[in-house]
Design a protein around this motif. Structure first.
Motif, short mmCIF file in Angstrom:
data_model
loop_
_atom_site.label_atom_id
_atom_site.label_comp_id
_atom_site.label_asym_id
_atom_site.label_seq_id
_atom_site.Cartn_x
_atom_site.Cartn_y
_atom_site.Cartn_z
N HIS A 190 0.83 -1.19 0.00
CA HIS A 190 0.00 0.00 0.00
C HIS A 190 0.87 1.25 0.00
CE1 HIS A 190 0.63 -1.17 4.22
NE2 HIS A 190 0.71 0.13 4.46
N TYR A 191 0.28 2.30 -0.57
CA TYR A 191 0.88 3.63 -0.61
C TYR A 191 -0.18 4.61 -0.11
CZ TYR A 191 4.19 1.23 -3.55
OH TYR A 191 5.11 0.34 -4.02
N LEU A 192 0.23 5.54 0.75
CA LEU A 192 -0.71 6.45 1.39
C LEU A 192 -0.26 7.89 1.26
CD1 LEU A 192 -0.81 4.57 4.81
CD2 LEU A 192 -2.45 4.29 2.96
N TRP A 193 -1.21 8.78 1.20
CA TRP A 193 -0.96 10.21 1.33
C TRP A 193 -2.08 10.75 2.19
CZ3 TRP A 193 -3.46 14.50 -1.53
CH2 TRP A 193 -2.94 15.75 -1.15
N THR A 194 -1.75 11.33 3.35
CA THR A 194 -2.77 11.79 4.27
C THR A 194 -2.42 13.17 4.84
OG1 THR A 194 -1.70 10.58 6.05
CG2 THR A 194 -3.54 9.49 4.97
N PRO A 195 -2.79 14.24 4.14
CA PRO A 195 -2.66 15.57 4.75
C PRO A 195 -3.70 15.72 5.86
CG PRO A 195 -3.69 15.72 2.59
CD PRO A 195 -3.32 14.29 2.78
N ALA A 196 -3.32 16.44 6.94
CA ALA A 196 -4.22 16.56 8.08
C ALA A 196 -4.03 17.88 8.81
CB ALA A 196 -3.98 15.41 9.05
N LEU A 197 -5.08 18.33 9.47
CA LEU A 197 -5.06 19.46 10.40
C LEU A 197 -5.41 18.91 11.78
CD1 LEU A 197 -6.96 22.23 8.44
CD2 LEU A 197 -4.51 22.11 8.89
N LYS A 198 -4.57 19.25 12.78
CA LYS A 198 -4.77 18.73 14.13
C LYS A 198 -4.58 19.86 15.15
CE LYS A 198 -2.86 14.21 13.01
NZ LYS A 198 -1.83 13.23 13.37
N PRO A 199 -5.63 20.22 15.89
CA PRO A 199 -5.44 21.16 16.99
C PRO A 199 -4.87 20.44 18.21
CG PRO A 199 -7.74 20.58 16.80
CD PRO A 199 -7.02 19.89 15.68
N GLY A 200 -4.15 21.18 19.04
CA GLY A 200 -3.58 20.55 20.23
C GLY A 200 -3.11 21.58 21.23
N ILE A 201 -2.37 21.09 22.22
CA ILE A 201 -1.83 21.96 23.26
C ILE A 201 -0.37 21.60 23.49
CG2 ILE A 201 -2.56 20.47 25.18
CD1 ILE A 201 -3.20 23.16 26.67
N TRP A 202 0.45 22.65 23.68
CA TRP A 202 1.91 22.55 23.89
C TRP A 202 2.19 23.08 25.29
CZ3 TRP A 202 6.77 21.73 21.73
CH2 TRP A 202 7.80 22.56 22.12
N ILE A 203 2.90 22.31 26.09
CA ILE A 203 3.22 22.70 27.46
C ILE A 203 4.72 22.57 27.66
CG2 ILE A 203 2.84 22.25 29.90
CD1 ILE A 203 0.18 20.90 29.03
N LEU B 234 -8.79 16.51 11.26
CA LEU B 234 -9.50 16.52 9.98
C LEU B 234 -8.46 16.13 8.96
CD1 LEU B 234 -11.89 17.16 8.10
CD2 LEU B 234 -11.02 19.52 8.00
N ARG B 235 -8.70 15.02 8.27
CA ARG B 235 -7.70 14.53 7.33
C ARG B 235 -8.34 14.03 6.04
NH1 ARG B 235 -4.20 10.52 9.77
NH2 ARG B 235 -4.71 11.48 11.73
N TRP C 154 -12.53 11.84 3.07
CA TRP C 154 -12.30 12.80 4.15
C TRP C 154 -12.70 12.13 5.45
CZ3 TRP C 154 -9.94 17.42 4.02
CH2 TRP C 154 -9.75 18.00 2.77
N LYS C 155 -11.97 12.41 6.50
CA LYS C 155 -12.29 11.80 7.79
C LYS C 155 -12.08 12.83 8.90
CE LYS C 155 -11.48 7.35 8.78
NZ LYS C 155 -10.69 6.16 9.03
N PHE C 156 -13.11 12.99 9.73
CA PHE C 156 -13.02 13.85 10.90
C PHE C 156 -13.13 12.97 12.13
CE2 PHE C 156 -14.94 16.38 14.30
CZ PHE C 156 -13.97 17.37 14.41
N ARG C 157 -12.18 13.09 13.05
CA ARG C 157 -12.21 12.30 14.29
C ARG C 157 -12.22 13.24 15.48
NH1 ARG C 157 -7.52 7.86 13.13
NH2 ARG C 157 -8.59 6.75 11.49
#
Length: 194
Positions: A128-141, A156-157, A177-180
């Motif tokens: 298999h070959y994959l390409w998955t661009p994504a946007l991920k919100p998070g927190i940095w401490i 959101l990917r 498209w996949k939203f988790r």
């Protein structure tokens, strides 16, 4: 310990740290493990549904305060009742931190390119070959001048996958498209200057 108290302690520790971000290098590591749980067969037998384990080191650079660019590499091993799969990834990323201080929400934009092989118990093996661009919100401490933690909470990917049967050479292409809501991952970062 409940989740609210844990988050409060992380925020408190992060607010005590001292930091300067612009011009620093980041070496990060993410470990993810997802247990697939158990399923009930038609005969009433419980079977383990598998798991996924992923390790992904990365190297980045804060081009200015709050804006980091970099690249990660990763290895993912997935096993279920049908067999197992190995995937390797290269993931360039851009991360923008909002606000200032030691605790910052951020938005991570990444574009993972992956390839691998599936070994099946029944049926044919595949690649298999994959390409998955994504946007991920998070927190940095940031805990100290040289140690920080981060967590992403959702994603959101777009997933583009090409699956090829090794025996018949038939290919299947999947785009979606996949939203988790709960796409949670944790990582630790070492920060340093050259």
């Amino acid at each position: 310990m409940n989740k609210g108290l844990f988050l409060f302690l992380l925020l408190l520790l992060g607010s005590l740290a001292h930091a300067q971000y612009g011009g620093q290098w980041i070496f990060g590591e993410r470990l993810n493990f997802v247990n697939g749980g158990r399923v009930m067969t038609e005969t009433g037998e419980k079977k383990n549904n598998g798991f996924m384990f992923k390790v992904a080191p990365s190297l980045g650079y804060f081009v200015r305060n709050g804006l980091a660019v970099g690249v990660g590499v990763g290895y993912e091993y997935m096993k279920d009742v049908n067999g197992h799969q190995n995937t390797f990834e290269v993931t360039p990323f851009v991360r923008y931190d909002f606000g200032g201080g030691q605790v910052r929400p951020f938005l991570l934009a990444e574009s993972a390119f992956g390839w691998g092989k599936s070994n099946m118990k029944k049926g044919n093996d595949g690649r298999h070959y994959l390409w998955t661009p994504a946007l991920k919100p998070g927190i940095w401490i940031r805990f100290t001048d040289n140690l920080a933690a981060e967590a992403t909470v959702m994603s959101l990917r777009y997933e583009h996958a090409k699956l090829t049967d090794l025996k018949t050479d038939e290919a299947l292409v999947r785009n979606r498209w996949k939203f988790r809501w709960l796409d949670i991952s944790f990582g630790f970062n070492l920060l340093f200057n050259f």
